[in-house]
Scaffold this active site. Sequence first.
Site, PDB file in Angstrom:
ATOM      1  N   HIS A 134       6.333  30.442 -53.872  1.00 55.73           N
ATOM      2  CA  HIS A 134       6.305  31.902 -53.825  1.00 55.73           C
ATOM      3  C   HIS A 134       4.897  32.425 -53.552  1.00 55.73           C
ATOM      4  O   HIS A 134       4.700  33.301 -52.686  1.00 55.73           O
ATOM      5  CB  HIS A 134       6.814  32.502 -55.139  1.00 55.73           C
ATOM      6  CG  HIS A 134       6.539  33.977 -55.226  1.00 55.73           C
ATOM      7  ND1 HIS A 134       7.336  34.913 -54.595  1.00 55.73           N
ATOM      8  CD2 HIS A 134       5.521  34.672 -55.807  1.00 55.73           C
ATOM      9  CE1 HIS A 134       6.824  36.118 -54.796  1.00 55.73           C
ATOM     10  NE2 HIS A 134       5.731  36.002 -55.526  1.00 55.73           N
ATOM     11  N   ASP A 178     -14.070  21.517 -45.506  1.00 53.59           N
ATOM     12  CA  ASP A 178     -15.348  22.069 -45.925  1.00 53.59           C
ATOM     13  C   ASP A 178     -16.370  20.942 -46.000  1.00 53.59           C
ATOM     14  O   ASP A 178     -16.035  19.769 -45.882  1.00 53.59           O
ATOM     15  CB  ASP A 178     -15.209  22.828 -47.242  1.00 53.59           C
ATOM     16  CG  ASP A 178     -14.700  21.963 -48.386  1.00 53.59           C
ATOM     17  OD1 ASP A 178     -14.704  20.730 -48.232  1.00 53.59           O
ATOM     18  OD2 ASP A 178     -14.297  22.519 -49.403  1.00 53.59           O
ATOM     19  N   CYS A 225      10.931  34.465 -49.706  1.00 51.61           N
ATOM     20  CA  CYS A 225      10.622  33.054 -49.940  1.00 51.61           C
ATOM     21  C   CYS A 225      11.828  32.328 -50.544  1.00 51.61           C
ATOM     22  O   CYS A 225      12.746  32.940 -51.084  1.00 51.61           O
ATOM     23  CB  CYS A 225       9.396  32.913 -50.851  1.00 51.61           C
ATOM     24  SG  CYS A 225       9.711  33.169 -52.613  1.00 51.61           S
ATOM     25  N   CYS A 261      11.240  39.903 -51.374  1.00 49.03           N
ATOM     26  CA  CYS A 261      10.516  38.710 -50.924  1.00 49.03           C
ATOM     27  C   CYS A 261      11.500  37.731 -50.302  1.00 49.03           C
ATOM     28  O   CYS A 261      12.572  37.460 -50.852  1.00 49.03           O
ATOM     29  CB  CYS A 261       9.790  38.059 -52.097  1.00 49.03           C
ATOM     30  SG  CYS A 261       8.931  36.523 -51.662  1.00 49.03           S
ATOM     31  N   CYS A 287      12.462  33.242 -54.327  1.00 47.07           N
ATOM     32  CA  CYS A 287      13.057  34.553 -54.610  1.00 47.07           C
ATOM     33  C   CYS A 287      14.485  34.662 -54.070  1.00 47.07           C
ATOM     34  O   CYS A 287      15.294  35.421 -54.607  1.00 47.07           O
ATOM     35  CB  CYS A 287      12.189  35.665 -54.025  1.00 47.07           C
ATOM     36  SG  CYS A 287      10.656  35.928 -54.962  1.00 47.07           S
ATOM     37  N   ASP A 304      -9.610  31.364 -47.527  1.00 49.40           N
ATOM     38  CA  ASP A 304      -8.957  30.252 -48.227  1.00 49.40           C
ATOM     39  C   ASP A 304      -9.232  30.387 -49.701  1.00 49.40           C
ATOM     40  O   ASP A 304     -10.236  30.992 -50.105  1.00 49.40           O
ATOM     41  CB  ASP A 304      -9.485  28.896 -47.744  1.00 49.40           C
ATOM     42  CG  ASP A 304     -10.775  28.509 -48.461  1.00 49.40           C
ATOM     43  OD1 ASP A 304     -10.722  27.699 -49.401  1.00 49.40           O
ATOM     44  OD2 ASP A 304     -11.846  29.054 -48.109  1.00 49.40           O
TER      45      ASP A 304
END
Length: 370
Positions: A336, A94, A307, A305, A310, A267
């Site tokens: 997560h 940015d 991930c 999930c 999890c 974002d």
Amino acid sequence: MYAVRYELIKECSRSGARLGRLHTPHGTFDTPMFMPVGTQATVKTLSPEELYDMGSQVILANTYHLFLRPGADLVAKAGGLHRFMNYKRGMLTDSGGFQVFSLAEMRKITEEGVKFRSHIDGSPQFLSPEIATQVQEKLGADIAMAFDECIPYPSDFDYAEKSTLRTSRWARRCQKAHTRPDQSLFGIVQGSMYKDLRRMSAEQLVEMDFAGYGIGGLSVGEEKPMMYEILGHTTQFLPKDKARYLMGVGTPDCIVEGVNLGVDMFDCVFPTRVARNGTAMTHTGRLVVRNAEYAEDFLPIEDGCGCYTCRNFTRAYIRHLFKAEETFALRLLSIHNLYFLLHFATEIREAIKNDTFPEFREKFLAGYKG
């Protein structure tokens, strides 16, 4: 030819949702996308390999912070941000404008630029469109953002108009200063909550022919219905063959509504920030795993999930880590939350591809409690 190019693959016939690809010097990536934020040239607590494993594509780094520390010259000496932080996929920086106006003290805005004091040590600093552009060229991300003035909310019309016109003048100066051929520059649409100013800003920037367009100055304190109204008004004035990036917005309800209104890129620091406070993101809303009700809860954060967190740990264990002030807790929830948003974007892309996005949006919003 731009170094970064957007390719529109499919547009939903019943909404503004777009399926696309973003072609960059560091790979081609699918949109709509969520971009993890690596403010200080790192996504907090996570390694690049962990980001790859969860499907991260483009990540964001912060010009203001890196300008102050360690300095753009040091990053350039290291070979640019990609080599400095060893991230091999797409990157965006940015302009630093938002941080100058939100973090810096004693700032003074002139046509030339902004004088301010560093939030780190109070030292006097100066950023202009030319300096912000030169800093981003040294950082070397695939996408650089034009230096803009972030209008506070609420703002009266006269101030907002003067500021929006200044942002357009600054955008043209950024274009003139930008010389790096392997990096693309995006303009940023401003205009506060005034529809005519949003249209004016968009039309002026489109005439300058940027590689893509950020939409700034939203989610700054206004109610969500107003944000969506202004966003939907703004995107209709942006070209279909350029990427549209809603800056600083990244909760799942805002993402699905942003996609519905034609946005391609998002974002936000939200997923890692709330992770550090013990909050997990799920398809039905936030789960505060620090709460006592999870002390003997041996379920994963969210059933189904995929991930790392999890698949391996329970709510009770993660709560224990937070109560014991163990750093691993921050990592597990950050993994997560970022996985959740990255795969939420994948679900959105599949829905657009299968012509079921309006149904996906309706079902998600009906079950999401914020």
